[in-house]
Structures are given as structure tokens and as C-alpha cells.
Design a protein around this motif. Structure first.
Motif, short mmCIF file in Angstrom:
data_model
loop_
_atom_site.label_atom_id
_atom_site.label_comp_id
_atom_site.label_asym_id
_atom_site.label_seq_id
_atom_site.Cartn_x
_atom_site.Cartn_y
_atom_site.Cartn_z
N ARG A 53 0.86 -1.16 0.20
CA ARG A 53 0.08 -0.04 0.01
C ARG A 53 1.01 1.18 -0.01
NH1 ARG A 53 -5.25 0.88 1.63
NH2 ARG A 53 -4.45 2.79 0.63
N LEU A 54 1.77 1.31 0.82
CA LEU A 54 2.66 2.44 0.86
C LEU A 54 3.39 2.54 -0.53
CD1 LEU A 54 4.20 4.69 2.42
CD2 LEU A 54 6.05 2.89 3.35
N GLN A 55 3.95 1.55 -0.90
CA GLN A 55 4.56 1.92 -2.48
C GLN A 55 3.73 2.29 -3.39
OE1 GLN A 55 8.36 1.06 -2.05
NE2 GLN A 55 7.84 -0.31 -3.91
N SER A 56 2.52 1.83 -3.45
CA SER A 56 1.36 2.23 -4.30
C SER A 56 1.25 3.77 -4.09
CB SER A 56 0.00 1.35 -4.28
OG SER A 56 0.44 0.20 -4.47
N ASP A 57 1.01 4.14 -2.76
CA ASP A 57 0.86 5.51 -2.67
C ASP A 57 1.85 6.55 -3.07
OD1 ASP A 57 -1.60 4.62 -1.37
OD2 ASP A 57 -1.07 4.95 0.71
N GLU A 58 2.95 6.05 -2.69
CA GLU A 58 4.26 6.98 -3.28
C GLU A 58 4.30 6.98 -4.78
OE1 GLU A 58 7.49 4.92 -1.81
OE2 GLU A 58 7.36 5.73 0.20
N LYS A 59 3.78 5.97 -5.74
CA LYS A 59 3.50 5.96 -6.84
C LYS A 59 2.38 6.92 -7.24
CE LYS A 59 5.95 1.84 -7.64
NZ LYS A 59 5.81 0.49 -7.84
N GLN A 60 1.55 7.17 -6.53
CA GLN A 60 0.13 7.92 -6.58
C GLN A 60 -0.53 7.13 -7.91
OE1 GLN A 60 1.55 11.81 -7.91
NE2 GLN A 60 1.60 12.64 -5.85
N THR A 61 -0.76 5.91 -7.68
CA THR A 61 -1.42 5.10 -8.43
C THR A 61 -2.89 5.23 -8.12
OG1 THR A 61 -1.39 2.96 -7.00
CG2 THR A 61 0.29 3.27 -8.61
N LYS A 62 -3.63 5.11 -9.05
CA LYS A 62 -5.21 5.27 -8.83
C LYS A 62 -5.89 4.29 -7.89
CE LYS A 62 -6.06 2.44 -13.03
NZ LYS A 62 -4.57 2.02 -13.27
N HIS A 63 -6.93 4.60 -7.39
CA HIS A 63 -7.72 3.86 -6.37
C HIS A 63 -7.87 2.37 -6.84
CE1 HIS A 63 -10.32 2.51 -3.18
NE2 HIS A 63 -11.13 2.29 -4.08
N HIS A 64 -8.12 2.24 -8.19
CA HIS A 64 -8.16 0.79 -8.64
C HIS A 64 -6.53 0.10 -8.83
CE1 HIS A 64 -12.53 0.49 -8.66
NE2 HIS A 64 -12.54 1.92 -9.28
N ASN A 65 -6.29 -0.86 -8.09
CA ASN A 65 -4.95 -1.33 -8.15
C ASN A 65 -4.74 -2.53 -8.64
OD1 ASN A 65 -2.16 -0.88 -7.99
ND2 ASN A 65 -1.85 -1.17 -5.70
N THR A 66 -3.82 -3.06 -9.54
CA THR A 66 -3.70 -4.35 -9.96
C THR A 66 -2.15 -4.85 -9.96
OG1 THR A 66 -3.35 -3.45 -12.28
CG2 THR A 66 -5.48 -4.08 -11.72
N LEU A 67 -2.03 -6.17 -9.57
CA LEU A 67 -0.61 -6.41 -9.02
C LEU A 67 -0.48 -7.99 -9.86
CD1 LEU A 67 -1.21 -6.10 -5.07
CD2 LEU A 67 0.10 -4.38 -6.79
N VAL A 68 0.74 -8.12 -10.21
CA VAL A 68 1.10 -9.25 -10.65
C VAL A 68 2.18 -10.06 -9.81
CG1 VAL A 68 2.69 -10.65 -12.46
CG2 VAL A 68 1.05 -8.76 -13.09
N VAL A 69 2.02 -11.20 -9.31
CA VAL A 69 2.68 -11.96 -8.41
C VAL A 69 3.20 -13.23 -9.20
CG1 VAL A 69 2.93 -13.48 -6.28
CG2 VAL A 69 1.34 -11.59 -6.51
N THR A 70 4.76 -13.21 -9.18
CA THR A 70 5.16 -14.39 -9.86
C THR A 70 6.59 -14.79 -9.31
OG1 THR A 70 6.28 -15.04 -11.89
CG2 THR A 70 6.86 -12.83 -11.20
#
Length: 211
Positions: A53-70
Motif C-alpha cells: 500500500r505504501l509503495q502504491s501511494d508513493e507512486k500515486q497510483t489510482k484507487h483501482h490497483n492491479t498487481l502481478v505475483v510471480t
């Protein structure tokens, strides 16, 4: 490599979290650790959730977030991480969809949707090839897609089986449209993918993700 600091130094990337290995726990128990409030694993995944969440907030991503796990190779626990990270987001009142994009060797279906073996990405894609109306249908109730409610905020979309045409499916425009619509329907979408060190699938899915 002898420490997390070494990993960060050589990769140039921050460690988001660490999860201990518990050889006495079954694969199903590990994959449902946060969902079942496993005392050994719930705190590490709470910490991972907070860092993501902190990383996403720092990047100022939009509310809808999508992540890839590999992962780099099989057996490193990527599906276990994907399942528990999805549970952690749901636990914090985010509407979450976990998507099993491992069309080569899916493992999440047995954990979250045992009865949905004939539903998922592959059956939906096969049907959409001949029926273009599926792209605009109500995806949450589409019988071929078979999205399952695991808990109040946690939903699961399985692979629907295995395919030797995984790259063709995951790079198709129909799947891209599907993922775009799913992103609009959930706060967080987490894609579990095959090991990136062996297959290109994760890179194809990453075209549809924020992180």
C-alpha cells in the motif's frame, strides 16, 4: 547472499516483506493462512500488505490497483503469497479479485474453488472466440467465467484448467478487454502467474497491471 540487505543491494529493489517457511503445514493450509487467521503467518502478510500500500501511494497510483505475483522458478511459494496477499487486502475492506493466470500448472483452484473446474479463464476465452457479446456481458455472473465469492470482500477467478496455448490466450485482445472490465469492478486485482524465469506469461499479464 547472506541477508536481505544483500538482496536489496544487488537487485536495487526494496524488500517488501519476508515469510518464514513452515514445512509442517500443508499447501492448502499455507495458501489460506490469512483467511483462516493462522497465527504464524498473518502478521507477515499484514506487514506485506502495508508495504505494498505504501509503495502504491508513493507512486500515486489510482484507487483501482492491479498487481502481478510471480517467482523465478517453480516451488518458491508465489501462489501462496498471491492468495494470502489477496486475503490481507480483503481483511482491510478492499474488494479484491484473485485471478489464477497460471494456465500451465494452476494450483489456486483446489484451494479456493474446488467445484469450479469447468469454469474460468480458459472456458470463457474459448466461448468468447465465437460469441463477441461475452465481452460486454455481466462478468460477475457469467457462468463460463465462474467468479467465486471466497469471503465478503474476496473473490476468485480460476484458470479453468490447463492449456498449451497460454501465451496466445494471455496476449489476446479478448483477455485484455476482460481484465480491463474486471479492474473496473474491483478495488484490487491480483494476478498469479507462472515463474517468470521459465515462461513469458507473467510479462504478458504485466501489460494489464500497475505493479
Amino acid at each position: 547472499l547472506s541477508s536481505f540487505a544483500d538482496v536489496e543491494l544487488y537487485t536495487g529493489k526494496p524488500i517488501l516483506g519476508d515469510v518464514r517457511y513452515y514445512p509442517g503445514k500443508t499447501e492448502r493450509t499455507l495458501s489460506q493462512a490469512v483467511l483462516k487467521r493462522d497465527s504464524d503467518l498473518i502478521e507477515p502478510f499484514r506487514a506485506l500488505y502495508a508495504r505494498v500500500r505504501l509503495q502504491s501511494d508513493e507512486k500515486q497510483t489510482k484507487h483501482h490497483n492491479t498487481l502481478v505475483v510471480t517467482s523465478s522458478v517453480p516451488g518458491e511459494g508465489k501462489s501462496m503469497v498471491a492468495g494470502n496477499l489477496a486475503s490481507a487486502f480483503a481483511m482491510h475492506q478492499h474488494r479484491v479479485l484473485l485471478v489464477d493466470c497460471d494456465l500451465r500448472r494452476p494450483s489456486l483452484q483446489a484451494t479456493f474453488a474446488k467445484k469450479q473446474k469447468k469454469q474460468g479463464l480458459i472456458p470463457w476465452y474459448q466461448a468468447a472466440r465465437s460469441d463477441t457479446s461475452k465481452i460486454n456481458a455481466d462478468l460477475l455472473t457469467d457462468p463460463q467465467l465462474g467468479i467465486v465469492a471466497v469471503s465478503e470482500q474476496f473473490f476468485f477467478l480460476g484458470s479453468g484448467g490447463q492449456s498449451d496455448c497460454s501465451t496466445e490466450i494471455l496476449s489476446s485482445t479478448k483477455i485484455a478487454h476482460l481484465f480491463a472490465k474486471l479492474k473496473d469492478s474491483f478495488d484490487v486485482v491480483i494476478f498469479d502467474t507462472p515463474p517468470v524465469g521459465l515462461f513469458p506469461d507473467a510479462c504478458l499479464v504485466a501489460d494489464n497491471a500497475d505493479e
